[in-house]
Design a protein around this motif. Structure first.
Motif, PDB file in Angstrom:
ATOM      1  N   LEU A  56      34.254  14.131 -13.112  1.00 31.07           N
ATOM      2  CA  LEU A  56      32.943  13.988 -13.745  1.00 31.07           C
ATOM      3  C   LEU A  56      31.903  14.321 -12.690  1.00 31.07           C
ATOM      4  N   ASP A  57      31.247  15.438 -12.862  1.00 31.44           N
ATOM      5  CA  ASP A  57      30.255  15.884 -11.886  1.00 31.44           C
ATOM      6  C   ASP A  57      30.845  15.868 -10.475  1.00 31.44           C
ATOM      7  N   GLY A  58      32.089  16.305 -10.368  1.00 36.16           N
ATOM      8  CA  GLY A  58      32.759  16.399  -9.082  1.00 36.16           C
ATOM      9  C   GLY A  58      33.452  15.130  -8.616  1.00 36.16           C
ATOM     10  N   LEU A  59      33.268  14.030  -9.324  1.00 34.09           N
ATOM     11  CA  LEU A  59      33.873  12.751  -8.926  1.00 34.09           C
ATOM     12  C   LEU A  59      35.108  12.452  -9.756  1.00 34.09           C
ATOM     13  N   ASP A  60      36.073  11.818  -9.133  1.00 32.80           N
ATOM     14  CA  ASP A  60      37.253  11.338  -9.841  1.00 32.80           C
ATOM     15  C   ASP A  60      37.003   9.877 -10.216  1.00 32.80           C
ATOM     16  N   PRO A  61      36.748   9.586 -11.499  1.00 33.28           N
ATOM     17  CA  PRO A  61      36.430   8.212 -11.885  1.00 33.28           C
ATOM     18  C   PRO A  61      37.585   7.227 -11.724  1.00 33.28           C
ATOM     19  N   THR A  62      38.801   7.724 -11.526  1.00 33.21           N
ATOM     20  CA  THR A  62      39.908   6.803 -11.295  1.00 33.21           C
ATOM     21  C   THR A  62      39.914   6.313  -9.854  1.00 33.21           C
ATOM     22  N   VAL A  63      39.220   7.036  -8.959  1.00 34.42           N
ATOM     23  CA  VAL A  63      39.162   6.682  -7.545  1.00 34.42           C
ATOM     24  C   VAL A  63      37.792   6.108  -7.172  1.00 34.42           C
ATOM     25  N   LYS A  64      36.728   6.732  -7.654  1.00 34.75           N
ATOM     26  CA  LYS A  64      35.359   6.321  -7.321  1.00 34.75           C
ATOM     27  C   LYS A  64      34.663   5.819  -8.578  1.00 34.75           C
ATOM     28  N   GLN A  65      35.132   4.673  -9.065  1.00 35.59           N
ATOM     29  CA  GLN A  65      34.626   4.161 -10.336  1.00 35.59           C
ATOM     30  C   GLN A  65      33.127   3.877 -10.315  1.00 35.59           C
ATOM     31  N   ASN A  66      32.639   3.174  -9.323  1.00 37.19           N
ATOM     32  CA  ASN A  66      31.225   2.813  -9.302  1.00 37.19           C
ATOM     33  C   ASN A  66      30.322   4.036  -9.209  1.00 37.19           C
ATOM     34  N   GLU A  67      30.676   4.988  -8.366  1.00 34.41           N
ATOM     35  CA  GLU A  67      29.880   6.197  -8.238  1.00 34.41           C
ATOM     36  C   GLU A  67      29.895   6.996  -9.543  1.00 34.41           C
ATOM     37  N   ALA A  68      31.053   7.079 -10.169  1.00 35.23           N
ATOM     38  CA  ALA A  68      31.168   7.815 -11.428  1.00 35.23           C
ATOM     39  C   ALA A  68      30.336   7.149 -12.519  1.00 35.23           C
ATOM     40  N   ARG A  69      30.329   5.824 -12.556  1.00 35.47           N
ATOM     41  CA  ARG A  69      29.572   5.100 -13.591  1.00 35.47           C
ATOM     42  C   ARG A  69      28.073   5.359 -13.495  1.00 35.47           C
ATOM     43  N   GLN A  70      27.594   5.658 -12.298  1.00 32.64           N
ATOM     44  CA  GLN A  70      26.174   5.974 -12.142  1.00 32.64           C
ATOM     45  C   GLN A  70      25.829   7.340 -12.757  1.00 32.64           C
ATOM     46  N   GLN A  71      26.841   8.180 -12.936  1.00 26.08           N
ATOM     47  CA  GLN A  71      26.621   9.537 -13.433  1.00 26.08           C
ATOM     48  C   GLN A  71      26.594   9.637 -14.954  1.00 26.08           C
ATOM     49  N   PHE A  72      27.078   8.602 -15.634  1.00 27.28           N
ATOM     50  CA  PHE A  72      27.139   8.725 -17.083  1.00 27.28           C
ATOM     51  C   PHE A  72      26.526   7.530 -17.785  1.00 27.28           C
ATOM     52  N   GLY A  73      26.133   7.801 -19.027  1.00 29.14           N
ATOM     53  CA  GLY A  73      25.739   6.762 -19.964  1.00 29.14           C
ATOM     54  C   GLY A  73      26.778   6.756 -21.065  1.00 29.14           C
TER      55      GLY A  73
END
Length: 175
Positions: A56-73
Motif C-alpha cells: 500500500l503506497d510502497g508499504l507492507d501492511p503486514t510488517v508496518k501496520q501503524n505506518e500503513a494505517r496512516q495511509q488509508f481511510g
C-alpha cells in the motif's frame, strides 16, 4: 499479489492479484461470500494473509501496520459511528485518533461535512440520523485525515438511487 486467506479448510480468498494506481477508483464486484470483505480486511491490517504480498503506497501492511494505517481511510460494511455522540463529535474523535492538528481538524470537518451535506446537522445526535446520513458521515470521516487510499466496503448499502448517485459524485470530487 497472489493473496490467499484460509479459515481452516475453507479458502475465503484464493490467489487474488490486482494493481490500483494513483487516482483510480477500483471496485470489487461479486456475490456475497466471494471474499471481497476478507480481502479488504487483509489490505487494512485486520487479517493476515496465509500467503501472498501486499503493498500500500510502497508499504507492507503486514510488517508496518501503524505506518500503513496512516495511509488509508476505511468505511466498514457495518456501521461504526457512536450514536450517542453528535456528528461533529464523531468526526472530531476520529481526527484526534489520527493526530490531525486541532485547527486543521476543524477546517477539514467543516469542509467534509459541507461536502456531504451534513454541516447543518453537525450538532445532531447520530442515532437520530437516517441510514443515508449515517453512511455519508462515515464516508466523510474516512476522508478526514487525508488518506492516500480510501477503502469503502459496501458504501452504498441501504441507500436509495438518488443518494447513491450523490455519494459517488462527492467521492469523485474528493478524489
Amino acid at each position: 499479489h497472489n493473496l490467499v486467506k484460509r479459515f481452516g479448510d475453507f479458502t475465503a480468498v484464493d490467489n487474488v492479484s490486482f494493481d490500483v494506481h494513483k487516482g483510480e477508483i477500483f471496485a470489487f464486484l461479486g456475490p456475497n461470500g466471494a471474499g471481497k470483505t476478507t480481502t479488504i480486511k487483509m489490505l487494512t491490517t485486520l487479517l493476515t494473509p496465509n500467503s501472498g504480498t501486499i503493498k500500500l503506497d510502497g508499504l507492507d501492511p503486514t510488517v508496518k501496520q501503524n505506518e500503513a494505517r496512516q495511509q488509508f481511510g476505511i468505511v466498514f460494511q457495518d456501521p461504526s459511528l457512536d450514536g450517542d455522540l453528535t456528528a461533529y463529535e464523531n468526526m472530531d474523535i476520529h481526527g484526534v485518533l489520527y493526530k490531525v492538528p486541532r485547527k486543521i481538524r476543524a477546517e477539514r470537518i467543516e469542509l467534509l461535512m459541507r461536502t456531504f451535506e451534513l454541516w447543518d446537522r453537525r450538532k445532531g445526535l447520530v442515532k437520530m440520523f437516517s441510514g443515508g446520513m449515517k453512511r455519508r458521515l462515515e464516508i466523510a470521516r474516512g476522508f478526514l485525515h487525508t488518506p492516500k487510499i480510501l477503502f469503502l466496503d459496501e458504501p452504498t448499502l441501504g441507500l436509495d438511487p438518488q443518494s447513491r448517485n450523490q455519494l459517488w459524485t462527492q467521492v469523485k470530487q474528493l478524489n
